[in-house]
Design an enzyme around this catalytic site. Structure first.
Site, short mmCIF file in Angstrom:
data_model
loop_
_atom_site.label_atom_id
_atom_site.label_comp_id
_atom_site.label_asym_id
_atom_site.label_seq_id
_atom_site.Cartn_x
_atom_site.Cartn_y
_atom_site.Cartn_z
N LYS A 80 0.86 -1.20 0.00
CA LYS A 80 0.00 0.00 0.00
C LYS A 80 0.89 1.24 0.00
CE LYS A 80 -4.02 1.89 2.55
NZ LYS A 80 -4.91 1.69 3.70
N SER A 155 -9.93 1.71 2.55
CA SER A 155 -9.05 2.53 1.75
C SER A 155 -7.98 1.75 1.00
CB SER A 155 -8.36 3.56 2.66
OG SER A 155 -7.50 2.90 3.58
N SER A 179 -10.20 -0.76 6.67
CA SER A 179 -9.60 -0.58 5.35
C SER A 179 -8.90 -1.80 4.75
CB SER A 179 -8.60 0.57 5.39
OG SER A 179 -9.29 1.77 5.23
#
Ligand code: GLN
Length: 487
Positions: A80, A155, A179
């Protein structure tokens, strides 16, 4: 696409060991796949080819020397883009960090590199991990590999989409309020949030430090368990990391779960669930019964307050954490300020997107004198009650289950202009962050449009082995996990 990319990390490790493919070939196959589909998906902000191939080469040298490979060596992974990897851009999908190149490794990056895991790129996310649909990226939206008109969840949408589309076999995400689990459920894969403190946060761009945890994405529970083992452990650079030995989490995957008490969270089994999600959870309950588990109904009376609590605490922490982005030390600086104050204000006004600004304003308000007692302090007290609810619940049940989300992936744009509707997406996931307990989402079927449904499983603090055990048994009682997105 190279067929091996569709396989699990465990199978890829075997193929590498048996010299059916080299690590460099496997890594290159991942890049070919990214080249093929990422224009449509938008899962990656940047690729880290040099780093990945250098790591893969080391794996092949080890194999040539006949040496034992570390866990997950040679298996392509997406990181990420809010985790630092030395020499790569770390943007948090924000304009304010658009050109920021990391001068250091996050602890998880060091651990991955030590285990010779090729990091293929930096995965797209909602700006600073604030969002549930990945539409808040300053650069581009991520599309769901099962239906390109739908969101992948957020997210960590890029991380989840990349694994679901076989661009990477594994990925890391961060989970502050869901997330990891939410995008895992929307993309039909496994996503896991560890106990708070299990994984070092050093080098993760902080959103809400008392809630943030890094965790694995994979297409099987076994792969997720192994990835958690690789990234876990005490870190002197993160004072909240737990000084406890790391377990071999995959060791208990096949333990018999007969007699295990499975608690169904009453407050999350309401009419608010879509019909298909409701059916899938009912089916999961039946599966656990067949596995010999005892089903008990559990009430978490304060769960209904969790979103309210979260949006005070998380915004308060973010207003403090994001104060560092002021145009002085790193990242974007406005080109035309007349004085220092204007430099600060213009930099932040131009660098942050609308959702991040909304959070900073909400958090600053909640912390301001006069309102602190009414909001921040109250929310902290309520957080303790949510934690207490779980302590009581785990006296009656070994694990808790619920849907990961009341609905499946929605259309891009459907909730983009309604922040409150977006916030409500996290009703099932947020309380685990407030209580610091581990949780995961495992594929639990499909809705009438063929979109994946996720089952959330929660366990008491530090019981990740139990969590993986219960999830693996459910996964193998079905074949949802074998179905891949057709992209
Ligand atoms: N969707 C939640 C939010 O917008 C959770 C995000 C996260 O876990 N990073 O804050």
């Amino acid at each position: 696409m190279n067929e091996l990319l569709k396989k699990s990390a465990a199978e890829q490790s075997k193929a590498l060991k048996n010299k059916e493919i080299s690590a460099v070939e496997l890594t290159n196959a991942a890049f070919e796949r990214i080249e093929e589909v990422d224009g449509k998906l938008g899962a990656f902000n940047s690729l880290t080819k040099d780093i990945a191939l250098e790591t893969a080469k080391k794996v092949d040298e080890k194999i040539a020397r006949g040496e034992e490979l570390p866990l997950l060596a040679g298996v392509p992974l997406a990181l990420k883009d809010n985790m630092n990897l030395k020499g790569s851009k770390t943007t948090a999908s924000s304009k304010i960090l658009e050109n920021f190149v990391s001068p250091f490794n996050a602890t998880i990056s060091d651990k991955l590199l030590n285990n010779l895991v090729p990091i293929v790129g930096k995965a797209n996310l909602d700006e600073f991990a604030m969002g549930s649909s990945n539409e808040n990226s300053a650069f581009k939206k991520v599309h769901n590999p099962w239906d390109l008109n739908k969101v992948p969840g957020g997210s960590s949408g890029g991380s989840a989409a990349s694994v679901a589309a076989c661009e990477a076999t594994l990925a890391l995400g961060s989970d502050t309020g869901g997330s990891i689990r939410l995008p895992a459920s929307f993309c039909g894969i496994v996503g896991m949030k560890p106990t708070y403190g299990r994984v070092s946060r050093y080098g993760l761009i902080a959103f809400a430090s008392s809630l943030d945890q890094i965790g694995p994405f994979a297409r099987t529970v076994e792969d997720a368990a192994n990835l958690l083992e690789v990234i876990s452990g005490h870190d002197p650079k993160d004072s909240t990391s737990l000084n406890l030995p790391v377990e071999h989490y995959a060791a208990h995957l096949n333990d018999d779960i007969k007699g295990m008490k499975v608690g169904v969270i009453k407050e999350l089994m309401t009419d608010a669930l879509s019909e298909d999600v409701q059916k899938a959870v009912q089916k999961a309950i039946e599966d656990y019964k067949k596995l010999g588990c005892e089903i008990v109904e559990i009430s978490l009376p304060n769960l209904k307050h969790s979103i309210g609590i979260y949006y005070i605490l998380a915004t308060a922490e973010c207003s403090s954490n994001l104060a560092r982005f002021d145009g002085v030390k790193y990242g974007y600086r406005t080109p035309d300020a007349k004085n220092l104050l204007e430099m600060y204000t213009k930099t932040r006004a131009e660098g942050f997107g609308p959702e991040v600004k909304r959070r900073i304003m909400l958090g600053t308000y909640a912390l301001s004198s006069g309102y602190y007692d009414a909001y921040y302090k109250k929310a902290q007290q309520m957080r303790a009650l949510v934690t207490q609810d779980f302590i009581e619940a785990f006296k009656k049940a070994d694990i808790l289950i619920s849907p990961t989300c009341p609905n499946t992936a929605f259309e891009l744009g459907a909730k983009a202009s309604d922040p409150l509707a977006m916030y409500l997406t996290d009703i099932a996931t947020i309380s685990a962050n407030l209580a610091g307990i581990p949780g995961l989402s495992v594929p639990a079927g499909f809705d009438r449009d063929g979109m994946p449904i996720g089952l959330q499983i929660l366990a008491p603090q530090l019981q990740e082995s139990r969590l993986f055990n219960a999830a693996h048994k459910f996964e193998r009682a079905n074949d949802y996990y074998l179905k891949l997105a057709k992209i």
